[in-house]
Design a protein around this motif. Sequence first.
Motif, PDB file in Angstrom:
ATOM      1  N   VAL A  21      50.957  26.141  29.656  1.00  0.00           N
ATOM      2  CA  VAL A  21      49.540  26.393  29.382  1.00  0.00           C
ATOM      3  C   VAL A  21      48.782  26.577  30.697  1.00  0.00           C
ATOM      4  CG1 VAL A  21      47.411  25.374  28.456  1.00  0.00           C
ATOM      5  CG2 VAL A  21      49.520  25.267  27.135  1.00  0.00           C
ATOM      6  N   ARG A  22      49.122  25.789  31.714  1.00  0.00           N
ATOM      7  CA  ARG A  22      48.498  25.935  33.032  1.00  0.00           C
ATOM      8  C   ARG A  22      48.767  27.326  33.614  1.00  0.00           C
ATOM      9  NH1 ARG A  22      47.044  21.672  36.293  1.00  0.00           N
ATOM     10  NH2 ARG A  22      46.888  19.663  35.248  1.00  0.00           N
ATOM     11  N   VAL A  23      50.004  27.779  33.536  1.00  0.00           N
ATOM     12  CA  VAL A  23      50.365  29.107  34.054  1.00  0.00           C
ATOM     13  C   VAL A  23      49.601  30.185  33.286  1.00  0.00           C
ATOM     14  CG1 VAL A  23      52.269  30.771  34.217  1.00  0.00           C
ATOM     15  CG2 VAL A  23      52.615  28.386  34.930  1.00  0.00           C
ATOM     16  N   ASP A  24      49.564  30.069  31.967  1.00  0.00           N
ATOM     17  CA  ASP A  24      48.871  31.065  31.148  1.00  0.00           C
ATOM     18  C   ASP A  24      47.362  31.066  31.413  1.00  0.00           C
ATOM     19  OD1 ASP A  24      51.330  31.682  30.033  1.00  0.00           O
ATOM     20  OD2 ASP A  24      50.963  30.573  28.170  1.00  0.00           O
ATOM     21  N   LEU A  25      46.770  29.881  31.541  1.00  0.00           N
ATOM     22  CA  LEU A  25      45.336  29.794  31.783  1.00  0.00           C
ATOM     23  C   LEU A  25      44.980  30.339  33.165  1.00  0.00           C
ATOM     24  CD1 LEU A  25      42.562  28.949  30.722  1.00  0.00           C
ATOM     25  CD2 LEU A  25      43.054  26.617  31.527  1.00  0.00           C
ATOM     26  N   ALA A  26      45.768  30.023  34.166  1.00  0.00           N
ATOM     27  CA  ALA A  26      45.529  30.569  35.510  1.00  0.00           C
ATOM     28  C   ALA A  26      45.642  32.093  35.485  1.00  0.00           C
ATOM     29  CB  ALA A  26      46.515  29.972  36.513  1.00  0.00           C
ATOM     30  N   ALA A  27      46.608  32.616  34.743  1.00  0.00           N
ATOM     31  CA  ALA A  27      46.756  34.072  34.615  1.00  0.00           C
ATOM     32  C   ALA A  27      45.535  34.678  33.928  1.00  0.00           C
ATOM     33  CB  ALA A  27      48.030  34.404  33.845  1.00  0.00           C
ATOM     34  N   CYS A  28      44.999  33.985  32.946  1.00  0.00           N
ATOM     35  CA  CYS A  28      43.802  34.458  32.254  1.00  0.00           C
ATOM     36  C   CYS A  28      42.628  34.553  33.229  1.00  0.00           C
ATOM     37  CB  CYS A  28      43.474  33.520  31.099  1.00  0.00           C
ATOM     38  SG  CYS A  28      42.062  34.033  30.111  1.00  0.00           S
ATOM     39  N   TYR A  29      42.451  33.522  34.042  1.00  0.00           N
ATOM     40  CA  TYR A  29      41.389  33.564  35.061  1.00  0.00           C
ATOM     41  C   TYR A  29      41.569  34.766  35.978  1.00  0.00           C
ATOM     42  CZ  TYR A  29      39.276  28.978  34.205  1.00  0.00           C
ATOM     43  OH  TYR A  29      38.593  27.917  33.664  1.00  0.00           O
ATOM     44  N   ARG A  30      42.770  34.991  36.444  1.00  0.00           N
ATOM     45  CA  ARG A  30      43.030  36.084  37.383  1.00  0.00           C
ATOM     46  C   ARG A  30      42.838  37.455  36.735  1.00  0.00           C
ATOM     47  NH1 ARG A  30      46.332  34.937  42.171  1.00  0.00           N
ATOM     48  NH2 ARG A  30      46.066  32.741  42.615  1.00  0.00           N
ATOM     49  N   LEU A  31      43.217  37.569  35.463  1.00  0.00           N
ATOM     50  CA  LEU A  31      42.986  38.835  34.751  1.00  0.00           C
ATOM     51  C   LEU A  31      41.491  39.118  34.598  1.00  0.00           C
ATOM     52  CD1 LEU A  31      45.726  38.732  31.982  1.00  0.00           C
ATOM     53  CD2 LEU A  31      45.453  40.484  33.748  1.00  0.00           C
ATOM     54  N   LEU A  32      40.729  38.092  34.267  1.00  0.00           N
ATOM     55  CA  LEU A  32      39.283  38.285  34.156  1.00  0.00           C
ATOM     56  C   LEU A  32      38.694  38.730  35.490  1.00  0.00           C
ATOM     57  CD1 LEU A  32      38.260  35.302  31.867  1.00  0.00           C
ATOM     58  CD2 LEU A  32      38.354  37.718  31.276  1.00  0.00           C
ATOM     59  N   ALA A  33      39.150  38.118  36.578  1.00  0.00           N
ATOM     60  CA  ALA A  33      38.675  38.512  37.909  1.00  0.00           C
ATOM     61  C   ALA A  33      39.063  39.956  38.215  1.00  0.00           C
ATOM     62  CB  ALA A  33      39.242  37.574  38.969  1.00  0.00           C
ATOM     63  N   MET A  34      40.291  40.327  37.869  1.00  0.00           N
ATOM     64  CA  MET A  34      40.776  41.674  38.138  1.00  0.00           C
ATOM     65  C   MET A  34      39.918  42.730  37.426  1.00  0.00           C
ATOM     66  SD  MET A  34      44.657  43.106  37.634  1.00  0.00           S
ATOM     67  CE  MET A  34      44.590  43.315  35.866  1.00  0.00           C
ATOM     68  N   HIS A  35      39.407  42.365  36.240  1.00  0.00           N
ATOM     69  CA  HIS A  35      38.583  43.303  35.473  1.00  0.00           C
ATOM     70  C   HIS A  35      37.086  43.143  35.748  1.00  0.00           C
ATOM     71  CE1 HIS A  35      41.837  45.061  33.173  1.00  0.00           C
ATOM     72  NE2 HIS A  35      42.328  43.852  33.011  1.00  0.00           N
ATOM     73  N   GLY A  36      36.744  42.234  36.672  1.00  0.00           N
ATOM     74  CA  GLY A  36      35.341  42.057  37.026  1.00  0.00           C
ATOM     75  C   GLY A  36      34.538  41.276  36.007  1.00  0.00           C
ATOM     76  N   TRP A  37      35.201  40.473  35.180  1.00  0.00           N
ATOM     77  CA  TRP A  37      34.516  39.731  34.130  1.00  0.00           C
ATOM     78  C   TRP A  37      34.227  38.284  34.529  1.00  0.00           C
ATOM     79  CZ3 TRP A  37      38.529  41.444  29.966  1.00  0.00           C
ATOM     80  CH2 TRP A  37      38.361  42.806  29.691  1.00  0.00           C
ATOM     81  N   ASP A  38      34.228  38.018  35.813  1.00  0.00           N
ATOM     82  CA  ASP A  38      33.941  36.662  36.278  1.00  0.00           C
ATOM     83  C   ASP A  38      32.537  36.618  36.860  1.00  0.00           C
ATOM     84  OD1 ASP A  38      34.710  38.352  38.330  1.00  0.00           O
ATOM     85  OD2 ASP A  38      35.600  36.770  39.516  1.00  0.00           O
ATOM     86  N   ASP A  39      32.069  35.423  37.111  1.00  0.00           N
ATOM     87  CA  ASP A  39      30.726  35.232  37.634  1.00  0.00           C
ATOM     88  C   ASP A  39      30.787  34.190  38.744  1.00  0.00           C
ATOM     89  OD1 ASP A  39      27.985  35.276  37.993  1.00  0.00           O
ATOM     90  OD2 ASP A  39      27.574  33.970  36.290  1.00  0.00           O
ATOM     91  N   LEU A  40      31.389  34.578  39.863  1.00  0.00           N
ATOM     92  CA  LEU A  40      31.589  33.680  40.995  1.00  0.00           C
ATOM     93  C   LEU A  40      32.268  32.392  40.536  1.00  0.00           C
ATOM     94  CD1 LEU A  40      28.221  34.327  42.837  1.00  0.00           C
ATOM     95  CD2 LEU A  40      30.459  35.287  43.372  1.00  0.00           C
ATOM     96  N   VAL A  41      31.610  31.237  40.677  1.00  0.00           N
ATOM     97  CA  VAL A  41      32.245  29.965  40.294  1.00  0.00           C
ATOM     98  C   VAL A  41      31.505  29.307  39.134  1.00  0.00           C
ATOM     99  CG1 VAL A  41      33.188  29.546  42.589  1.00  0.00           C
ATOM    100  CG2 VAL A  41      30.906  28.654  42.009  1.00  0.00           C
ATOM    101  N   PHE A  42      30.671  30.060  38.413  1.00  0.00           N
ATOM    102  CA  PHE A  42      29.794  29.468  37.414  1.00  0.00           C
ATOM    103  C   PHE A  42      30.209  29.735  35.972  1.00  0.00           C
ATOM    104  CE2 PHE A  42      27.279  30.435  41.231  1.00  0.00           C
ATOM    105  CZ  PHE A  42      27.049  29.127  41.629  1.00  0.00           C
ATOM    106  N   THR A  43      31.376  30.245  35.760  1.00  0.00           N
ATOM    107  CA  THR A  43      31.876  30.528  34.420  1.00  0.00           C
ATOM    108  C   THR A  43      33.157  29.733  34.224  1.00  0.00           C
ATOM    109  OG1 THR A  43      30.952  32.746  34.623  1.00  0.00           O
ATOM    110  CG2 THR A  43      32.524  32.403  32.865  1.00  0.00           C
ATOM    111  N   HIS A  44      33.504  29.440  32.975  1.00  0.00           N
ATOM    112  CA  HIS A  44      34.649  28.580  32.715  1.00  0.00           C
ATOM    113  C   HIS A  44      35.471  29.094  31.546  1.00  0.00           C
ATOM    114  CE1 HIS A  44      32.322  25.822  35.142  1.00  0.00           C
ATOM    115  NE2 HIS A  44      31.313  26.086  34.334  1.00  0.00           N
ATOM    116  N   ILE A  45      36.752  28.817  31.618  1.00  0.00           N
ATOM    117  CA  ILE A  45      37.673  28.999  30.504  1.00  0.00           C
ATOM    118  C   ILE A  45      38.439  27.690  30.451  1.00  0.00           C
ATOM    119  CG2 ILE A  45      39.505  30.411  29.506  1.00  0.00           C
ATOM    120  CD1 ILE A  45      38.890  32.445  31.771  1.00  0.00           C
TER     121      ILE A  45
END
Length: 105
Positions: A21-45
């Motif tokens: 689950v840790r590996v999958d969740l970290a991958a999810c964070y990185r995919l969101l960043a890759m697509h520009g769907w992150d908001d610096l450090v103020f968003t959470h999954i």
Amino acid sequence: MKNAVNAELVREHVSEEEWQVRVDLAACYRLLAMHGWDDLVFTHISARVPGSDEHFLINAYGLLFEEMTASSLIKVDLQGSIVLDTPYFMNPAGFTIHSAIHEAR
């Protein structure tokens, strides 16, 4: 990467299911960043730790989504206690929102 945590040290203290689950969740964070769907450090999954109704994983405060790793995720209980040692901090706003959702589910 800032304050990198040794993945093997974290992996030794969690189940295989939690590690996945840790590996999958970290991958999810990185995919969101890759697509520009992150908001610096103020968003959470977050994701519930398998086999536990009380613990979930959430991103460490101060790390960008593109920096997230399986070992940098914070394991926290529904009361806000960090249950696995980490050099990172937890964002109280992210905890408040996600803990309420995990408790209700």
